[in-house]
Design a protein around this motif. Structure first.
Motif, PDB file in Angstrom:
ATOM      1  N   GLU A 119       0.827  -1.204   0.000  1.00 22.15           N
ATOM      2  CA  GLU A 119       0.000   0.000   0.000  1.00 22.15           C
ATOM      3  C   GLU A 119       0.870   1.266   0.000  1.00 22.15           C
ATOM      4  N   GLU A 120       1.980   1.234   0.736  1.00 21.60           N
ATOM      5  CA  GLU A 120       2.900   2.373   0.735  1.00 21.60           C
ATOM      6  C   GLU A 120       3.533   2.552  -0.643  1.00 21.60           C
ATOM      7  N   GLU A 121       3.897   1.430  -1.267  1.00 20.44           N
ATOM      8  CA  GLU A 121       4.468   1.496  -2.608  1.00 20.44           C
ATOM      9  C   GLU A 121       3.446   2.053  -3.594  1.00 20.44           C
ATOM     10  N   LEU A 122       2.194   1.633  -3.466  1.00 22.40           N
ATOM     11  CA  LEU A 122       1.133   2.123  -4.347  1.00 22.40           C
ATOM     12  C   LEU A 122       0.892   3.613  -4.127  1.00 22.40           C
ATOM     13  N   GLU A 123       0.926   4.038  -2.870  1.00 23.96           N
ATOM     14  CA  GLU A 123       0.742   5.459  -2.571  1.00 23.96           C
ATOM     15  C   GLU A 123       1.872   6.294  -3.169  1.00 23.96           C
ATOM     16  N   LYS A 124       3.080   5.755  -3.146  1.00 30.99           N
ATOM     17  CA  LYS A 124       4.246   6.466  -3.658  1.00 30.99           C
ATOM     18  C   LYS A 124       4.257   6.518  -5.181  1.00 30.99           C
ATOM     19  N   ASP A 125       3.940   5.373  -5.811  1.00 31.41           N
ATOM     20  CA  ASP A 125       4.062   5.263  -7.269  1.00 31.41           C
ATOM     21  C   ASP A 125       2.777   4.782  -7.934  1.00 31.41           C
ATOM     22  N   GLY A 126       1.649   5.179  -7.404  1.00 31.68           N
ATOM     23  CA  GLY A 126       0.374   4.736  -7.960  1.00 31.68           C
ATOM     24  C   GLY A 126       0.152   5.167  -9.398  1.00 31.68           C
ATOM     25  N   ASN A 127       0.740   6.285  -9.802  1.00 27.54           N
ATOM     26  CA  ASN A 127       0.537   6.797 -11.160  1.00 27.54           C
ATOM     27  C   ASN A 127       1.218   5.944 -12.224  1.00 27.54           C
ATOM     28  N   SER A 129       1.590   2.458 -11.649  1.00 27.73           N
ATOM     29  CA  SER A 129       1.357   1.083 -11.188  1.00 27.73           C
ATOM     30  C   SER A 129       0.015   0.544 -11.662  1.00 27.73           C
TER      31      SER A 129
END
Length: 198
Positions: A119-127, A129
């Motif tokens: 979830e942290e990775e998605l928040e950081k690089d969601g654009n 992913s």
């Protein structure tokens, strides 16, 4: 990988000693009951965050024969490690073995195990992913147009995530077309994923 740091480490060597022979009969070998084998590995990377210990070491836990089958040279492994205060990463890099003259000079796979959440990775690089699944494991396919000739798949684990990033190095002045950056990476992941600690 944005702001996440890389990590690496050292591999312990085991020394064996042999006693000289004597006239006395040798001791009986220890029985299985007398032999204690530890299956718990001391984490090479720890931090002060209270996050889970990283239980997957990409330099130790990916078998050489599987890396060869995936077209990576296990002798090329380059460990890295980053223990931070709020999170840590443990990594290993491998050079590909496939080469096409005038097309592909070489390629590299960087594997990073970290105790941050998906979830942290998605928040950081969601654009960059896209949600996917690798052998039934929740994952993100990450394609950043600004990170030329590179593609990553990040999978969820019990301790956090493992990021697999492949980068092409072309044997010519032209870049690899963006629609080829991720080609075959999911198949590689399907081979390597079973060796990741849950």
């Amino acid at each position: 990988m944005g702001g996440w740091k890389r990590v690496a480490g050292s591999i312990a060597l085991i020394a064996a000693t042999t006693a000289c022979g004597t006239d006395a009969p040798p001791d009986d070998p220890p029985s299985a009951a007398d032999t204690v084998t530890s299956t718990t590995r001391t984490p090479r990377v720890v931090d002060e965050s209270g996050r889970p210990a990283i239980t997957f070491d990409p330099c130790l836990d990916l078998p050489d024969d599987v890396l060869v089958e995936a077209q990576y040279d296990p002798r090329s492994k380059r460990p890295s490690e980053y223990p931070m205060e709020s999170y840590s990463f443990l990594g290993c890099g491998f050079t590909g073995t496939f080469h096409i003259p005038d097309v592909l000079r070489h390629y590299r796979l960087s594997v990073l195990a970290g105790n941050v959440t998906l979830e942290e990775e998605l928040e950081k690089d969601g654009n960059i992913s896209t949600h996917i699944s690798v052998n039934g494991r929740d994952a993100l396919l990450q394609l950043d147009p600004s990170n030329t000739d590179s593609c990553a798949i990040t999978v969820r684990t019990d301790f956090g995530i493992v990021i697999f990033r492949r980068t092409y190095y072309a044997d010519h002045v032209r870049d690899v077309p963006i629609d080829e950056w991720c080609t075959g990476l999911e198949e590689t992941m399907a081979m390597l994923e079973p060796f990741i600690a849950q």
